[in-house]
Design a protein around this motif. Structure first.
Motif, PDB file in Angstrom:
ATOM      1  N   PHE A 325      -4.879  -1.811   0.815  1.00  0.00           N
ATOM      2  CA  PHE A 325      -4.898  -0.361   1.025  1.00  0.00           C
ATOM      3  C   PHE A 325      -3.561   0.119   1.595  1.00  0.00           C
ATOM      4  O   PHE A 325      -3.033   1.166   1.199  1.00  0.00           O
ATOM      5  N   LYS A 326      -2.977  -0.634   2.515  1.00  0.00           N
ATOM      6  CA  LYS A 326      -1.682  -0.260   3.078  1.00  0.00           C
ATOM      7  C   LYS A 326      -0.607  -0.267   1.990  1.00  0.00           C
ATOM      8  O   LYS A 326       0.268   0.607   1.951  1.00  0.00           O
ATOM      9  N   HIS A 327      -0.683  -1.252   1.088  1.00  0.00           N
ATOM     10  CA  HIS A 327       0.288  -1.341  -0.002  1.00  0.00           C
ATOM     11  C   HIS A 327       0.145  -0.142  -0.945  1.00  0.00           C
ATOM     12  O   HIS A 327       1.169   0.433  -1.378  1.00  0.00           O
ATOM     13  N   LEU A 328      -1.078   0.226  -1.270  1.00  0.00           N
ATOM     14  CA  LEU A 328      -1.295   1.363  -2.175  1.00  0.00           C
ATOM     15  C   LEU A 328      -0.767   2.660  -1.569  1.00  0.00           C
ATOM     16  O   LEU A 328      -0.252   3.537  -2.286  1.00  0.00           O
ATOM     17  N   GLN A 329      -0.902   2.806  -0.260  1.00  0.00           N
ATOM     18  CA  GLN A 329      -0.467   4.026   0.411  1.00  0.00           C
ATOM     19  C   GLN A 329       1.046   4.090   0.583  1.00  0.00           C
ATOM     20  O   GLN A 329       1.622   5.182   0.639  1.00  0.00           O
ATOM     21  N   SER A 330       1.690   2.945   0.670  1.00  0.00           N
ATOM     22  CA  SER A 330       3.121   2.919   0.992  1.00  0.00           C
ATOM     23  C   SER A 330       4.016   2.684  -0.216  1.00  0.00           C
ATOM     24  O   SER A 330       5.242   2.744  -0.094  1.00  0.00           O
TER      25      SER A 330
END
Length: 638
Positions: A325-330
């Protein structure tokens, strides 16, 4: 029922054994045929058609006349369990392409017969009883019963009554512990003449990885990898793939109609678990044009499941998905791919399945149940192609082999082992076969620790009984606890049935004529002369111990080892607190084969404040054989 066209039951040329009296009753199914492997098939449907006798219904299912009037399997359960017990060798078997290898049952060269007493609409105990009695009269050697009902007193339990008759006739009986775990006291099939089996994992896992950026997260799946293997695809969260007329809450869950095909097409979609089904979410992604799915648990989710998804997909834990999720957001244009792989040698294993029903025995706490555990998670075995591959309403796939979990799956593993023992020792009683399986079972996992439960904590005999079945050791147990019809009769006299009113017109006097004494007269109860914990059982359970003084439990063992002059010494593992175990004598010497020796186990409560149950064990050994019995003790009387 059974699928007669399954490769697991193909004609292998051996033919029916001598003494076989069964038949192939095809009913109204003219295309159903038995062969020299599947030597019998019958169906029993009188009970299920009587109002109020469908006592184990399946929600949303109605009686189907095609199903009712044929021995054919229209559900998949019967073919799966029968092939696990006695299916032949089938190379190249797999479930949706995963776990590929040679399928075989526990007794792969056994003849098998199917007695259909359950239907897609459910089961009737009357039909189950009729099937058991018919199987015994037909000449079966082992009964594998992947059925059960809530615990009831033995004289009100039709399955207990039928299996008592079977054991009296020399038929070994193996049954499922139930799928109501991990609730304490949820175990069923409690009669001491039944070998009751819990479920645990294997050291195989259907793993899948999600690779993105410089990270890899791990999960589980029964689907394939994205293709070509290793080629990255664009990724998007369900939240960001929301259709114009839908809420973000719905698209986050990949709810039907919630995804925008223009945003999803050609991408791997990340969906959150909840509300709609796991496989259904994959269907939603596929219908919107997605090529893969990552299914993430929410913060409350614990288990991750290898499902047969309709597209490349992987189910991951909440903690694993956090990085994704952090990767998708960043990341402006995130890409990744899914790699599915079968893993062997997984540690720790076995681990108790959370669904596997637990002790203590709520009818007779002096009998420890379950008796053993066996593989019951992600079991690949034959399946009926008359049945959809899953229970999903949109399912249209048909598969010859499928992966299923449950104590229904662990039960036939042990039934197959019982068949091997019966083949090697045809003169052994059902109790001797049961004892061999129980006393050779192991309690250690493959990481040198103890078998664990679903939480990671050490499991107890209320989860695994005597331990995990060990087929090779069970063929040569050294000593066995043989339980005779006289023993069972004394046991029945001691248990005081309390729940027979308005259930069934049976009573102890009706059961006892099965047991004939030395003078050829029916057995007569001697009130107060017997205690249920003194049944010659391979495990020891003592309830309602007094706060002071000694409780003595009696046992006897029979020498079935290779040599006549043997000496067995006992080793005691004391409970962690509260009770001290003493075995007398500490040495047993045998001068001939089949000689029996008696011993006593004394239980002394030294801490009257002990809470709950405590666990220990005793083990007899001659240097070659290890004959282990778990000991469970409590001051509680309920």
């Amino acid at each position: 029922g059974v699928s007669p066209t399954s490769q697991s039951f193909r004609d292998d040329g051996f033919g029916a054994p001598s003494g076989w009296r069964g038949k192939c009753d095809s009913g109204e199914d003219s295309t159903f045929h038995c062969n020299k492997k599947l030597i019998g098939a019958r169906f029993f449907n009188a009970g299920i058609q009587v109002p109020n006798f469908l006592d184990q219904p399946v929600e949303g299912k109605q009686l189907n006349q095609t199903d009712l009037n044929s021995p054919r399997d229209y559900d998949g359960h019967g073919s799966h369990t029968l092939s696990t017990a006695g299916g032949g060798f089938v190379q190249g078997a797999s479930a949706f392409g995963r776990g590929k290898g040679t399928a075989k049952g526990g007794s792969p060269r056994a003849r098998v017969a199917s007695y259909k007493a359950c239907y897609t609409a459910g089961c009737s105990s009357l039909d189950i009883l009729a099937a058991i009695l018919a199987a015994v009269e037909d000449g079966v050697h082992v009964l594998s019963l992947s059925v059960g009902a809530p615990a009831a007193d033995y004289v009100a339990d039709l399955m207990a009554i039928g299996t008592l008759y079977a054991v009296h006739k020399g038929v070994a009986v193996v049954a499922s512990a139930g799928n109501s775990g991990p609730q304490p006291g949820s175990v069923s099939n409690l009669a001491p003449w039944i070998l009751t089996v819990g479920a645990s994992t294997m050291d195989r896992d259907f793993a899948a990885d999600v690779v993105f950026g410089n990270s890899t997260i791990k999960g589980r799946s029964l689907s394939a990898s994205t293709l070509p293997v290793g080629q990255p695809y664009p990724m998007i969260s369900g939240q960001n793939a929301c259709a114009a007329d839908q809420s973000i809450d719905n698209s986050t869950l990949c709810f039907p109609g919630s995804l925008d095909p223009a945003k999803v097409r050609g991408k791997i979609v990340v969906c959150t678990r909840g509300v709609n089904g796991r496989v259904e979410k994959g269907l939603v992604v596929k219908q919107a044009g997605g090529i893969g799915m990552v299914l993430c648990n929410d913060a409350g989710g614990v288990d991750i499941i290898a499902d047969p998804h309709l597209l490349p997909a992987v189910h991951c834990s909440y903690s694993q998905c956090w990085d994704l999720f952090k990767h998708l957001q960043s990341t402006q244009f995130p890409v990744g791919y899914i790699t599915a792989k079968d893993e062997l040698g997984v540690k720790p294993a076995p681990v108790m399945a959370d669904f596997s029903s637990r002790g203590p025995n709520t009818i007779t706490p002096q009998i420890l149940k379950p008796d053993v555990t066996a593989p019951g998670v992600d079991v690949i075995a034959a399946y009926s192609e008359e049945a959809p591959a899953t229970d999903l309403p949109f399912e249209d796939r048909r598969v010859p082999y499928n992966m299923v979990s449950g104590t229904s799956m662990s039960c036939p593993h042990v039934a197959g082992v019982a068949g091997l023992i019966k083949a090697k020792h045809p003169d052994w009683s059902p109790a001797m076969i049961k004892s061999a399986i129980m006393t050779t079972a192991f309690t250690e996992a493959n990481d040198e620790g103890q078998i664990r439960d679903e939480t990671g904590a050490a499991a107890t005999p209320f989860s695994y009984g005597s331990g995990h079945v060990n087929p090779v050791q069970a063929l040569d147990p050294g000593l066995v606890y043989d339980t005779t019809p006289y023993d069972y009769a004394n046991f029945l006299c001691s248990v005081r049935p309390t729940q027979t009113q308005n259930l069934i017109p049976l009573s102890i006097p009706l059961l006892l004529p099965l047991f004939v004494g030395a003078n050829a007269n029916p057995f007569q109860c001697s009130l107060g002369a017997y205690r249920p914990e003194n049944l010659n059982y391979p495990s020891i359970s003592a309830a309602c111990l007094p706060g002071s003084g000694t409780t003595t439990v009696k046992r006897r063992v029979r020498n079935v080892g290779a040599g006549p002059w043997l000496q067995y010494n006992v080793t005691v593992v004391q409970p962690a607190a509260g009770v001290r175990i003493t075995v007398q004598p500490g040495t047993l010497s045998f001068g001939k084969i089949n000689e029996e020796k008696e011993f006593t186990v004394k239980l002394d409560v030294y801490d009257t404040a002990m809470a709950g149950h405590v666990f220990g064990s005793i083990e007899w050994s001659d240097g070659k054989h290890r004959v282990r019995s778990p000991v469970v003790a409590t001051t509680k009387c309920g």
